[in-house]
Design a protein around this motif. Structure first.
Motif, mmCIF file in Angstrom:
data_model
loop_
_atom_site.group_PDB
_atom_site.id
_atom_site.type_symbol
_atom_site.label_atom_id
_atom_site.label_comp_id
_atom_site.label_asym_id
_atom_site.label_seq_id
_atom_site.Cartn_x
_atom_site.Cartn_y
_atom_site.Cartn_z
ATOM 1 N N GLY A 111 -68.821 -8.389 9.299
ATOM 2 C CA GLY A 111 -69.666 -9.058 10.119
ATOM 3 C C GLY A 111 -68.929 -9.898 11.125
ATOM 4 N N GLN A 112 -67.564 -10.100 10.933
ATOM 5 C CA GLN A 112 -66.875 -10.840 11.801
ATOM 6 C C GLN A 112 -66.869 -10.284 13.118
ATOM 7 N N VAL A 113 -66.640 -11.212 14.329
ATOM 8 C CA VAL A 113 -66.789 -10.627 15.702
ATOM 9 C C VAL A 113 -65.566 -11.126 16.249
ATOM 10 N N ALA A 114 -65.132 -10.357 17.239
ATOM 11 C CA ALA A 114 -64.086 -11.300 18.505
ATOM 12 C C ALA A 114 -64.736 -11.061 19.984
ATOM 13 N N ALA A 115 -64.213 -11.947 20.775
ATOM 14 C CA ALA A 115 -64.364 -11.908 22.154
ATOM 15 C C ALA A 115 -63.082 -12.139 22.949
ATOM 16 N N LEU A 116 -62.729 -11.181 23.799
ATOM 17 C CA LEU A 116 -61.644 -11.088 24.381
ATOM 18 C C LEU A 116 -61.609 -10.876 25.857
ATOM 19 N N HIS A 117 -60.612 -11.505 26.539
ATOM 20 C CA HIS A 117 -60.683 -11.525 28.004
ATOM 21 C C HIS A 117 -59.232 -10.841 28.320
ATOM 22 N N ALA A 118 -59.403 -9.513 28.837
ATOM 23 C CA ALA A 118 -58.233 -8.486 29.020
ATOM 24 C C ALA A 118 -58.113 -8.103 30.567
ATOM 25 N N ALA A 125 -49.797 -7.630 27.621
ATOM 26 C CA ALA A 125 -49.235 -8.383 26.464
ATOM 27 C C ALA A 125 -50.021 -8.036 25.444
ATOM 28 N N LYS A 126 -50.848 -6.797 25.165
ATOM 29 C CA LYS A 126 -51.428 -6.353 24.191
ATOM 30 C C LYS A 126 -52.521 -7.256 23.365
ATOM 31 N N ILE A 127 -53.322 -7.764 24.105
ATOM 32 C CA ILE A 127 -54.258 -8.616 23.288
ATOM 33 C C ILE A 127 -55.287 -8.309 22.431
ATOM 34 N N VAL A 128 -55.610 -6.974 22.803
ATOM 35 C CA VAL A 128 -56.428 -6.378 21.972
ATOM 36 C C VAL A 128 -55.960 -6.050 20.768
ATOM 37 N N PRO A 129 -54.479 -5.302 20.588
ATOM 38 C CA PRO A 129 -54.020 -5.145 19.267
ATOM 39 C C PRO A 129 -53.698 -6.237 18.498
ATOM 40 N N GLN A 130 -53.369 -7.376 19.508
ATOM 41 C CA GLN A 130 -53.248 -8.528 18.551
ATOM 42 C C GLN A 130 -54.274 -9.117 18.032
ATOM 43 N N ALA A 131 -55.426 -9.135 18.871
ATOM 44 C CA ALA A 131 -56.697 -9.409 17.897
ATOM 45 C C ALA A 131 -57.228 -8.642 16.804
ATOM 46 N N ILE A 132 -56.966 -7.593 16.883
ATOM 47 C CA ILE A 132 -57.238 -6.792 15.917
ATOM 48 C C ILE A 132 -56.507 -6.954 14.407
ATOM 49 N N ALA A 133 -55.011 -7.162 14.880
ATOM 50 C CA ALA A 133 -54.137 -7.721 13.593
ATOM 51 C C ALA A 133 -54.638 -8.685 13.082
ATOM 52 N N ARG A 134 -55.098 -9.702 13.988
ATOM 53 C CA ARG A 134 -55.568 -10.884 13.421
ATOM 54 C C ARG A 134 -56.849 -10.473 12.296
ATOM 55 N N MET A 135 -57.950 -9.854 13.031
ATOM 56 C CA MET A 135 -59.121 -9.310 12.297
ATOM 57 C C MET A 135 -58.656 -8.739 11.085
ATOM 58 N N GLN A 136 -57.564 -8.037 10.931
ATOM 59 C CA GLN A 136 -57.073 -7.346 9.746
ATOM 60 C C GLN A 136 -56.528 -8.331 8.780
ATOM 61 N N SER A 137 -55.935 -9.369 9.348
ATOM 62 C CA SER A 137 -55.433 -10.379 8.357
ATOM 63 C C SER A 137 -56.682 -11.227 7.761
ATOM 64 N N GLN A 138 -57.713 -11.139 8.306
ATOM 65 C CA GLN A 138 -59.041 -11.846 7.754
ATOM 66 C C GLN A 138 -59.892 -10.656 7.060
ATOM 67 N N GLY A 139 -59.313 -9.661 6.574
ATOM 68 C CA GLY A 139 -60.009 -8.500 5.866
ATOM 69 C C GLY A 139 -60.722 -7.339 6.495
ATOM 70 N N SER A 140 -60.409 -7.341 7.810
ATOM 71 C CA SER A 140 -61.254 -5.880 8.655
ATOM 72 C C SER A 140 -60.064 -4.904 8.246
ATOM 73 N N LYS A 141 -60.729 -3.510 8.090
ATOM 74 C CA LYS A 141 -60.448 -2.299 8.114
ATOM 75 C C LYS A 141 -60.583 -1.721 9.565
ATOM 76 N N LEU A 142 -59.438 -0.953 10.020
ATOM 77 C CA LEU A 142 -59.803 -0.283 11.275
ATOM 78 C C LEU A 142 -60.904 0.488 11.520
ATOM 79 N N GLU A 143 -61.052 1.287 10.418
ATOM 80 C CA GLU A 143 -62.346 2.262 10.694
ATOM 81 C C GLU A 143 -63.673 1.345 10.873
ATOM 82 N N ASN A 144 -63.885 0.219 10.422
ATOM 83 C CA ASN A 144 -64.928 -0.565 10.642
ATOM 84 C C ASN A 144 -65.323 -1.477 11.689
ATOM 85 N N LEU A 145 -64.180 -1.321 12.741
ATOM 86 C CA LEU A 145 -64.281 -1.924 13.823
ATOM 87 C C LEU A 145 -65.037 -1.208 14.912
#
Length: 257
Positions: A111-118, A125-145
């Motif tokens: 249920g977590q979300v992110a908002a990014l300015h790219a 500087a790969k802000i979207v991959p950076q954000a996804i890495a942080r989401m993964q560190s908070q328990g997200s799996k790639l296939e659920n995004l």
């Protein structure tokens, strides 16, 4: 194909995308200017806490806790960053844009979300991959995004220097030789580069570069939606800094569930 829908709030138009249907979200138009997120959140979920940033065209991604800590220890009114990731339900995260790409992400499991300015710099500087890495560190799996890129300047009209194309292109076609890299970008299926009549210029599709970065992470095209709107060309709905040279923005926001 993902569908983008127009809605009206008090007679003003905004966009949503069915890929993010689990979350209250919106890509607002210039008609809402200059209302701040504290007002716009009433369109989405009036009970949500509002988090926004002072955007600096970088790749820093913060959580609400980090934003609150920054505000409690600093004189500044806003934290400096270009991305926000929720930590709990009912957190509304916001970004502003005027040609750069607003990216909203939701995780169907957590249920977590992110908002990014790219913009091009944040994308380089790969802000979207950076954000996804942080989401993964908070328990997200790639296939659920689920990822939606809102209205932004399109590749057909976004003229940049070859140097800019090389900087952003190195994130998807690593090559130390600039001419080889540009050739490699042009040769990609659905290339993010378009020819430009000026010799040291090209036209660049920043949203397509972000999609290619997501692809290299292993995220499938079905998980990504790109708005069929250009801020520069669709002047009836969107501000474009390139077109008007004015410091105005449209807001995009999403609420965690």
């Amino acid at each position: 194909m993902h569908t983008w829908r127009w809605h009206n709030w008090e007679g003003l138009p905004y966009l949503s995308c069915n890929i993010l249907e689990l979350w209250p979200h919106a890509f607002f138009t210039q008609q809402f200017w200059p209302r701040p997120p504290q007002e716009l959140v009433n369109v989405l979920q009036p009970d949500a806490s509002v988090y926004r940033l002072q955007q600096v065209h970088g790749n820093t991604v913060l959580t609400p806790q980090e934003v609150d800590y920054h505000l409690s220890t600093s004189e500044a009114e806003l934290a400096l960053a270009d991305g926000l990731i929720s930590e709990q339900p009912l957190q509304a995260v916001w970004v502003a844009s005027a040609d750069c790409t607003p990216v909203l992400i939701g995780d169907v499991q957590t249920g977590q979300v992110a908002a990014l300015h790219a913009g091009w710099r944040g994308t380089a500087a790969k802000i979207v991959p950076q954000a996804i890495a942080r989401m993964q560190s908070q328990g997200s799996k790639l296939e659920n995004l689920r990822i939606a890129m809102g209205p932004a300047i399109s590749g057909e009209v976004y003229q940049v220097s070859v140097d800019v194309a090389v900087e952003i292109g190195s994130t998807i076609v690593p090559d130390d030789h600039p001419e080889k890299m540009i050739a490699g970008l042009h040769n990609l299926p659905n290339s993010p580069l378009f020819a430009d009549p000026q010799p040291d210029k090209v036209r660049l599709d920043v949203r397509r570069v972000n999609a290619l970065q997501l692809d290299s992470l292993g995220i499938s095209p079905e998980q990504i939606a790109i708005a069929p709107y250009c801020t520069f060309q669709h002047s009836e709905h969107f501000f474009s800094y390139r077109r008007e040279k004015q410091k105005k923005v449209q807001w995009s926001g999403i609420v965690s569930v």
